[in-house]
Design an enzyme around this catalytic site. Structure first.
Site: not given
Ligand code: 13P
Length: 284
Positions: A50, A82-83, A104, A181, A208-209
């Protein structure tokens, strides 16, 4: 092997309908757990950082860990940002040796998302760095990116096609109802939307997720074109539970290496479990 970008690994995965695990690392120990788990299963793997993790450790430390582990490994390893909303940080990661980045700009109006994504592709492509772009808004918290439930929306199909046809990103992340999450209830995945997109483009999709999705959902999404599967929250829990559980069971023992080892095992188990579900075992 030396670090690779995501292109060959994702194109092969999309063709053969399996998913390459993209695991968010936190430190050297978690990076090692991801690479060695992939090595055990002979699976290609993506190490994700991240933006927050990059800022915490700095690019130099992370690239050193990942390079050393990848070079000693027999499986293809990519290092992916990532993002990220910050073009300067994306440039820093490219300069430091990341082989892949995600811009992103999904919170921006469509035209702005397109132009920022194009800018990153123009920065990355000459360096042979792969680029993931996102469209729609994925609910939840991914480090410093927060999307409230009322602001989440699924990807718009016309815009998705326009983005993919005009930019030709290496990987496309459409919002299809998954969340970063822990899920509060059973997630409602827009499989029809996913199928509609993947039947019209030849670009590998990112799911994602991943934490908390069922095996059936993973398999269906992978069959519908998700060649990159992201797991972050599960590793955060493994990291902390590995520590806490060990300490609870040995509360008078202060041996940090044993605690680190317990964390390592929990992380490695989580990565192995996911690689097996995604079908990338033996695909290196
Ligand atoms: P989870 O935290 O839900 O596993 O999602 C990971 C992710 O999509 C990272 O971008």
């Amino acid at each position: 092997m030396s670090l690779e970008n995501m292109k060959a690994m994702l194109n092969k995965a999309a063709e053969q309908k399996y998913g390459v695990g993209a695991f968010n690392i936190l430190d050297y120990n978690s990076t090692k757990a991801v690479v060695l788990a992939a090595e055990k299963l002979k699976a290609p793997v993506i190490i994700q950082t991240s933006a927050k993790t990059v800022i915490y450790w700095g690019t130099k430390a992370i690239i050193n860990w990942v390079k050393e582990l990848a070079e000693e490994s027999k499986v293809p390893v990519a290092l992916h940002l990532d993002h990220c909303k910050d073009l300067a940080l994306i440039q820093d990661c490219i300069n430091a040796g990341w082989t892949s980045v995600m811009i992103d700009a999904s919170s921006k109006p469509f035209e702005e998302n397109l132009s920022l994504s194009r800018e990153v592709i123009d920065m990355a492509r000459p360096e042979d760095i792969t680029v993931e772009v996102e469209l729609g808004a994925i609910v939840g918290v991914e480090d410093d990116i927060h999307v409230k439930e009322q602001d989440a929306h699924l990807v718009n199909i016309e815009q998705a096609l326009e983005m993919c046809f005009t930019l030709r990103p290496d990987c496309f992340a459409p919002a299809i109802g998954t969340a970063h999450g822990l899920y509060k209830g059973t997630p409602k995945i827009a499989f029809d939307l996913l199928e509609n997109i993947s039947s019209q483009i030849d670009i590998p999709l990112a799911l994602h997720g991943g934490t908390g999705l069922s095996v059936e959902v993973f398999k269906k999404c992978i069959a519908l074109g998700c060649a990159k599967v992201n797991i972050s929250t599960q590793l955060k829990y493994a990291h902390i539970d590995g520590f806490v559980n060990y300490h609870k069971a040995h509360d008078t023992e202060y041996n940090p290496l044993k605690v680190i080892d317990s964390q390592y095992k929990k992380l490695e188990d989580a990565v192995i479990e996911n690689i097996k579900i995604f079908g990338s075992e033996g695909k290196a």
